[in-house]
Design an enzyme around this catalytic site. Structure first.
Site: not given
Ligand code: ZN
Length: 488
Positions: A320, A335, A389, A451
């Protein structure tokens, strides 16, 4: 059952949330679409129909969660299927067939520039996805329901070696298991007897400790509906010399696989008699057992580190950024900040490694497209790609660390880094998972997506945004990379 409740929830949410988009006017908003926290990019963007219904490109969504999509040009039919479910849509028609039953959609499926778009609400309901609308970022968040194995208590899941999920399979529209288990029973000699249709060939059994268990997998097999719907998938074995009970479950969906777990009361071996639609399983003295599946931990002998001729190039990809902040943390942080902060720490540590040249695909808070990230890695001849992430779950209850890969050549890399990272976060180990994600699919070097934890969970957030914990995670990622590359 889950789907029906989900449907009600989604309807409620859509009624309360989506008029918001409509009010902004038909041309004002192009909703951004996220799946499991990843932005999905399609040649045709999601859009509003009649000022109030959101339609989304269906192929990119359904293929990302393991469905196959087939298009018949002549009949203008779209078929979406996996091993269990089949959805058939007709372009310009608002009625769909879901497992042969008609379901009405708000607006018809449409085609634009060769891309099929269908109503978001239908996508959520029929593909079992949670749908959330974030007014601030004008984003639609689709989240795949986490499938918990009904026969296996949660804490045990990570101990048992995972089967690689296969996403490509048969291609026929109907359930395609090689065998279907129709009953599970105990005979008067204490043996477990499975009756089945078709063909069932068990894998080699394996043993687990603490508590002692024997696990037997039946690949390419599923259950007859009456067994699948049974609330209690376990048989107790009173007075059995080796086991207290056997539990059974559908361990994987696509392709299906059945798993049996024997909870042992004494060390035991296992013997299998298979044929004529019946698998008979006898627990025996360990000395008389069938061959076991080798323990995965014993497989790879420690290798001597090797100094390479030239440094490896490793791309660190902070997910992102810029106008795409990713998931919002319960602490109000985004995030994209977490991803960048952690990526910079990984870079800082890798800079001290003599045999690694780290490169950042996004060194600052700005937006980089997914194809742009892939191109960056390819143009720099990267040897490895690590995307960083944070996760999100609308309910706020999910917790833990997971690692994704797409191509099989990335699995070992995913495992090497995940092992270190999960230990470093100290959060629940949600395992290594195979899923089709843009950056791990479109790159050509081993590529993984981490993640780290859930921004939607207060206790995960405490770890994720803690400086010291971030350094611990960065060290773990570096250790995983070095281990995979076999570097000193
Ligand atoms: Zn993400």
């Amino acid at each position: 059952m889950k789907k029906l409740m989900l449907a009600l929830l989604v309807v409620t949410m859509l009624l309360s949330l989506f008029p918001g988009i409509g009010l902004a006017g038909p041309s004002a908003v192009v909703p951004k679409l996220y799946l499991n926290g990843e932005q999905l990019k399609s040649e045709v963007e999601p859009q509003m129909i009649k000022g109030m219904y959101t339609v989304v490109p269906i192929r990119i969504v359904s293929e990302s969660i393991g469905y196959e999509v087939e298009w018949n040009q002549a009949s203008k039919l779209v078929t979406i299927h996996n091993g269990n479910d089949e959805i058939i849509l007709q372009i310009d028609d608002s009625s769909a067939l879901v497992n042969q039953s008609p379901v009405q959609m708000d607006v018809p499926a449409i085609v634009q520039n060769g891309v099929t778009l269908i109503p978001l609400r239908f996508v959520g309901e029929q593909l079992g996805l949670k749908v959330e609308w974030d007014q601030q970022t004008k984003s639609v968040y689709l989240t795949q329901e986490v499938q918990d194995n009904p026969a296996e208590p949660e804490e045990e899941q990570t101990e048992e070696p995972d089967k690689p999920e296969q996403t490509e399979d048969s291609g026929s529209g109907t359930s395609s298991a090689g065998g279907t288990v129709t009953s599970v029973a105990v005979d008067d000699e204490g043996a477990i007897v499975l009756a089945y249709r078709g063909e069932v060939e068990p894998d080699k059994p394996f043993k687990l400790d603490n508590p002692q268990r024997i696990v037997l997998d039946l690949p390419d097999a599923d259950f007859a509906p009456e067994l699948l719907d049974a609330p209690d998938k376990a048989l107790s074995l009173p007075d059995h010399p080796y086991a207290g009970q056997v539990r059974y479950s559908l361990f994987a969906n696509d392709p299906p696989a059945v798993r049996l777990v024997f909870d042992l009361t004494a060390d035991a071996g296992i013997k299998l008699e298979n044929g004529d639609g019946q698998l008979r399983i006898v627990l025996t003295d360990p000395a008389q057992s069938e061959a076991w599946e080798p323990d995965p931990d014993d497989k790879e002998p420690e290798q001597q580190p090797v100094v390479p001729d030239k440094p490896y190039t490793v791309v660190i990809d902070a997910g992102h950024g810029g106008e795409d902040p990713g998931a919002k943390g319960v602490n109000g942080n985004w995030e994209s900040e977490l991803n960048l902060s952690l990526s910079l720490k990984v870079k800082e540590l890798l800079d001290q490694e003599p045999y690694i040249t780290p490169l950042l695909s996004r060194p600052e808070d700005k937006y980089v497209t997914l194809p742009g990230r892939v191109a960056f890695a390819e143009q720099n001849g990267a040897d490895l790609f690590v995307s960083i992430h944070g996760n999100s779950d609308p309910k706020g209850t999910a917790t833990g660390t997971e690692t994704y890969y797409t191509r099989d050549d990335s699995r070992a890399f995913a495992e090497a880094v995940h092992k270190e990272l999960a230990a470093a976060t100290g959060l629940k180990d949600r395992g290594v998972r195979k899923q089709s994600l843009h950056v791990t699919r479109e790159t050509t070097m081993p590529a993984i997506l981490l993640e780290t934890g859930f921004l939607s969970n207060p206790s995960d957030v405490e770890v994720l945004f803690d400086e010291e914990a971030q350094y611990r995670m960065a060290e773990a990622i570096v250790a995983g990379i070095k281990h995979y590359l076999n570097l000193p």
